[in-house]
Design an enzyme around this catalytic site. Structure first.
Site, PDB file in Angstrom:
ATOM      1  N   HIS A 194       0.824  -1.177   0.163  1.00 26.08           N
ATOM      2  CA  HIS A 194      -0.097  -0.007  -0.094  1.00 26.08           C
ATOM      3  C   HIS A 194       0.868   1.309  -0.113  1.00 26.08           C
ATOM      4  O   HIS A 194       0.289   2.355  -0.439  1.00 26.08           O
ATOM      5  CB  HIS A 194      -0.927  -0.052   1.217  1.00 26.08           C
ATOM      6  CG  HIS A 194      -2.315  -0.840   0.874  1.00 26.08           C
ATOM      7  ND1 HIS A 194      -2.168  -2.236   0.974  1.00 26.08           N
ATOM      8  CD2 HIS A 194      -3.358  -0.573  -0.075  1.00 26.08           C
ATOM      9  CE1 HIS A 194      -3.162  -2.779   0.405  1.00 26.08           C
ATOM     10  NE2 HIS A 194      -3.860  -1.688   0.068  1.00 26.08           N
ATOM     11  N   ARG A 302     -10.705   3.728  -1.403  1.00 29.34           N
ATOM     12  CA  ARG A 302      -9.832   2.892  -0.354  1.00 29.34           C
ATOM     13  C   ARG A 302     -10.233   3.933   1.041  1.00 29.34           C
ATOM     14  O   ARG A 302      -9.482   4.628   1.371  1.00 29.34           O
ATOM     15  CB  ARG A 302      -8.471   2.787  -0.528  1.00 29.34           C
ATOM     16  CG  ARG A 302      -8.073   1.875  -1.683  1.00 29.34           C
ATOM     17  CD  ARG A 302      -6.562   1.830  -1.471  1.00 29.34           C
ATOM     18  NE  ARG A 302      -6.284   0.181  -2.403  1.00 29.34           N
ATOM     19  CZ  ARG A 302      -5.727   0.598  -3.530  1.00 29.34           C
ATOM     20  NH1 ARG A 302      -5.780   1.621  -4.289  1.00 29.34           N
ATOM     21  NH2 ARG A 302      -5.387  -0.702  -4.316  1.00 29.34           N
ATOM     22  N   ARG A 338     -15.577   1.357  -1.220  1.00 20.76           N
ATOM     23  CA  ARG A 338     -15.174   0.368  -0.764  1.00 20.76           C
ATOM     24  C   ARG A 338     -15.020   0.480   0.731  1.00 20.76           C
ATOM     25  O   ARG A 338     -14.686   1.450   1.274  1.00 20.76           O
ATOM     26  CB  ARG A 338     -13.899  -0.251  -1.126  1.00 20.76           C
ATOM     27  CG  ARG A 338     -13.443  -1.411  -0.422  1.00 20.76           C
ATOM     28  CD  ARG A 338     -12.245  -2.166  -0.772  1.00 20.76           C
ATOM     29  NE  ARG A 338     -11.047  -1.364  -0.343  1.00 20.76           N
ATOM     30  CZ  ARG A 338      -9.910  -1.604  -0.731  1.00 20.76           C
ATOM     31  NH1 ARG A 338      -9.625  -2.558  -1.785  1.00 20.76           N
ATOM     32  NH2 ARG A 338      -8.742  -1.171  -0.238  1.00 20.76           N
ATOM     33  N   GLU A 438     -11.236 -10.828  -4.760  1.00 22.85           N
ATOM     34  CA  GLU A 438     -10.002 -10.605  -4.416  1.00 22.85           C
ATOM     35  C   GLU A 438      -9.232 -12.124  -3.550  1.00 22.85           C
ATOM     36  O   GLU A 438      -8.028 -12.060  -3.297  1.00 22.85           O
ATOM     37  CB  GLU A 438      -9.328  -9.564  -3.746  1.00 22.85           C
ATOM     38  CG  GLU A 438     -10.149  -8.911  -2.566  1.00 22.85           C
ATOM     39  CD  GLU A 438     -10.003  -7.779  -1.980  1.00 22.85           C
ATOM     40  OE1 GLU A 438      -9.045  -7.177  -2.606  1.00 22.85           O
ATOM     41  OE2 GLU A 438     -10.631  -7.204  -1.026  1.00 22.85           O
ATOM     42  N   ASP A 462      -4.554  -8.569  -4.234  1.00 26.39           N
ATOM     43  CA  ASP A 462      -4.625  -9.625  -3.419  1.00 26.39           C
ATOM     44  C   ASP A 462      -4.977 -10.906  -4.072  1.00 26.39           C
ATOM     45  O   ASP A 462      -4.622 -11.964  -3.457  1.00 26.39           O
ATOM     46  CB  ASP A 462      -6.009  -9.426  -2.496  1.00 26.39           C
ATOM     47  CG  ASP A 462      -5.470  -8.258  -1.509  1.00 26.39           C
ATOM     48  OD1 ASP A 462      -4.490  -8.642  -0.486  1.00 26.39           O
ATOM     49  OD2 ASP A 462      -6.055  -7.223  -1.051  1.00 26.39           O
ATOM     50  N   ARG A 472       2.374  -9.963  -0.956  1.00 32.29           N
ATOM     51  CA  ARG A 472       2.372  -9.076  -1.942  1.00 32.29           C
ATOM     52  C   ARG A 472       3.313  -7.705  -1.298  1.00 32.29           C
ATOM     53  O   ARG A 472       3.915  -6.973  -2.179  1.00 32.29           O
ATOM     54  CB  ARG A 472       1.013  -8.218  -2.101  1.00 32.29           C
ATOM     55  CG  ARG A 472       0.389  -7.769  -0.883  1.00 32.29           C
ATOM     56  CD  ARG A 472      -1.293  -7.158  -1.221  1.00 32.29           C
ATOM     57  NE  ARG A 472      -1.175  -5.908  -1.420  1.00 32.29           N
ATOM     58  CZ  ARG A 472      -2.457  -5.487  -1.668  1.00 32.29           C
ATOM     59  NH1 ARG A 472      -3.375  -5.931  -1.449  1.00 32.29           N
ATOM     60  NH2 ARG A 472      -2.588  -3.989  -2.025  1.00 32.29           N
ATOM     61  N   CYS A 509      -9.518  -3.533 -10.396  1.00 30.91           N
ATOM     62  CA  CYS A 509      -8.960  -2.255  -9.641  1.00 30.91           C
ATOM     63  C   CYS A 509      -7.789  -2.321  -8.971  1.00 30.91           C
ATOM     64  O   CYS A 509      -7.374  -1.573  -8.357  1.00 30.91           O
ATOM     65  CB  CYS A 509      -9.958  -1.962  -8.752  1.00 30.91           C
ATOM     66  SG  CYS A 509     -10.317  -2.961  -7.380  1.00 30.91           S
TER      67      CYS A 509
END
Ligand code: PEP
Ligand code: MG
Length: 586
Positions: A194, A302, A338, A438, A462, A472, A509
């Protein structure tokens, strides 16, 4: 003293070129790490230390007051003991001495001084002294945290700099002052951590995988070139190299500006297939600017980044105002919001109640909302439904792995609607509810979800990590983390097929949506929308306008013949180089 010129290869995670001096985000640096300073920096380091001490005292007093009523007197006394340590002249004098005589920065001095005293105390064979050693380490940690808070970056340097860190957390990244940061060079992380996602949304060049040895030797006197295209980091470049990079930067900006000038053109393939381009946003982005880059709406907001400021959680009205403002600025465009996806690498100690060994496999996203933080979930859903009145909103749910989570959320929403109606509070009654695909589990039951959900959004960041079992954020398994892995392609294919059968739209996305080499496959698989960081939109739009659906479909069928992701990517790279070579330069 600047270190000698050298070049190291890191991994590029956000494109662009940054040239500037180094700024340490010490929060990311190991406590044992010693950072040297120049004699001219002693005064500013002493000032930073005293400011952190003052902040620590203030926090301890506030904590003592806040907890006074809840704690037993002996428990509250812990704060008195910590306060005494912060005020202890021997300790502070030792830190000051280390800064001015040993020429180390404030964090290193605090770490070393606290270690010295704590080691001496714990060596005494007496529980009382051993407990004091723990207190010293605790206080040292608190002072260091105050020194390292991203807020400090606001005051430390006059000119913008390149942030260097061992690790950089998403909350540190959101806390950075954009005006003071030119780019990032970080030891750990990956393109889909992130932190990298935030770097892209801030339009800042970034690399990860900066060698530890280099990190240990850099000082604030060193100048870097961070090449976010190739991943190269050049330390203390000579004048010629610096000029060459400045030229490269200008050229890339020129090409980018040309593409930006075409952002109003529709993203339609040469044979008439439209792939909508939407924006991923984190926190308070300006929709007007995003729209200029060519977005048809927001494909992923987000919202957890509204909750990353450790000091406070936004309440219902505060969230309502933020969502409402966004809805109004987006007009008729679709805004996909989301629900909170806290967990994994996005941690907020004010929300998460226990430390987990595997946070990516733990109580993350919808799981946390349903199991532990219904209070926060309900508040957010109410705020969203109220704001939904002001535009074209969709709500989507992160980390869904089974149907029950979807049904439970639907029931919660129904209950909240009745509450709002009973209180005569206006709300949107028909907000589409979508599922993020995901987890491999969700992808494999896409047939079932497609009958229930209003839309799908494939979260490849994800989906890839859970399918390949490759964290990740972990650069050590970055070689395995591949969007072109046949297993990932199969899951996307199945998801799209099931969405098409039920006539619901499907978007992607994750980072794959802006990975130029993956786009021909996503187009060929029939994805309706790609949602990405605003900076990537002009490039992606250009590519889509150059591709034909027919060649993308052909590419997909060849990809399914491949045994590995390298062959898959090579096929598409070849195609892009042939069709739009300029895209390889930005
Ligand atoms: C994803 O997983 O692809 C996604 C878009 O969500 P995030 O990156 O925030 O986990
Ligand atoms: Mg995700």
């Amino acid at each position: 003293m600047p270190i000698p010129t050298c070049t190291v290869q890191a991994a590029p995670v956000a494109s662009g070129i940054a040239v500037g001096r180094v700024m340490f985000l010490h929060g990311g640096v190991q406590p044992s790490k010693i950072i040297s300073i120049a004699p001219g920096e002693v005064e500013s380091e002493l000032n930073r230390f005293h400011e952190a001490l003052a902040e620590t005292k203030k926090q301890l007093r506030e904590l003592r007051e806040k907890l006074r009523l809840k704690l037993q007197p002996n428990e509250a006394a812990i704060f008195d003991a910590h306060l005494m340590l912060v005020e202890d002249k021997t300790l502070t004098a030792e830190v000051e001495r280390m800064i001015s005589e040993n020429l180390v920065n404030a964090e290193s001095a605090v770490g070393q001084a606290m270690d010295k005293f704590a080691d001496a105390f714990s060596a005494v064979d007496d529980v009382y002294f051993q407990e004091r050693a723990l207190d010293i380490r605790d206080v040292g940690g608190r002072i260091t945290a105050n020194l390292t808070s991203a807020e400090q970056l606001k005051m430390n340097y006059d000119e913008p700099r390149i942030v260097i860190a061992s690790t950089l957390t998403p909350s540190e990244t959101v806390g950075l002052n954009r005006e003071k940061v030119l780019g990032f060079a970080v030891e750990t992380g990956s393109a889909t951590s992130h932190t990298a996602i935030l770097a892209r949304s801030l339009n800042l060049p970034a690399v990860v995988g900066l060698p530890r040895e280099l990190l240990d030797n850099l000082t604030v006197a060193d100048k870097l070139i961070v090449d976010g295209f190739s991943g190269k980091v050049i330390v203390n470049p000579d004048a010629g190299t610096e000029e060459a990079y400045r030229l490269k930067k200008r050229e890339a900006e020129k090409i980018y500006d040309q593409l930006l000038g075409e952002s109003e053109l529709r993203p339609v393939t040469t044979d008439g297939f439209t792939v909508e381009i939407a924006a991923n946003v984190e926190a308070h982005d300006n929709y007007a600017e995003i729209k200029q880059n060519g977005a048809c709406g927001i494909g992923l907001f987000r919202t957890e980044f509204l909750f990353m400021d450790g000091s406070h959680l936004p309440d219902e009205d505060e969230q309502f105002e933020i969502y409402k403002k966004l809805m109004i600025s987006a007009g008729n465009d679709t805004v996909t919001i989301r629900t909170l996806d806290i967990g994994g690498d996005k941690l907020n100690s004010g929300i998460i109640r226990s430390v987990e060994q595997n946070p990516f496999l733990g109580l993350r996203g919808i799981r946390l909302c349903l199991r532990e933080r219904r209070d926060i979930f309900d508040t957010q859903l109410r705020a969203l439904m109220r704001a939904g009145v002001y535009g074209n909103m969709q709500i989507m749910l992160p980390m869904i792995s089974c149907m029950d989570e979807f049904f439970e959320t639907k029931n919660i929403i129904a209950g909240l609607k009745s509450e709002l109606a009973a209180k005569d509070v206006p709300f949107a009654d028909n907000i589409p509810l979508g599922v993020m695909i995901e987890t491999p589990a969700a992808a494999m039951i896409a047939d079932k979800f497609a009958r229930e959900a209003d839309f799908f959004s494939i979260g490849t960041n994800d989906l890839i990590q859970y399918t390949i079992a490759a964290d990740r954020t972990n650069e050590r398994v970055a070689h395995l983390y591949r969007p072109g892995h046949p297993a990932v392609l199969r899951l996307i294919k199945y998801t799209v097929e099931e969405a098409v059968k039920q006539n619901i739209p499907v978007s992607v996305c994750g980072q794959t949506a802006e990975d130029l080499t993956m786009i021909p496959f996503l187009v060929g698989l029939g994805v309706n929308e790609l949602s990405m960081s605003p900076g990537a939109m002009p490039l992606v739009k250009k590519l889509i306008r150059t591709l034909s659906m027919a060649e993308c479909v052909e590419l997909v069928s060849s990809a399914f013949e491949c045994d590995n992701s390298v062959e898959v990517v090579e096929m598409s790279q070849k195609l892009i180089r042939k069709l739009v070579p300029e895209l390889t330069m930005v």
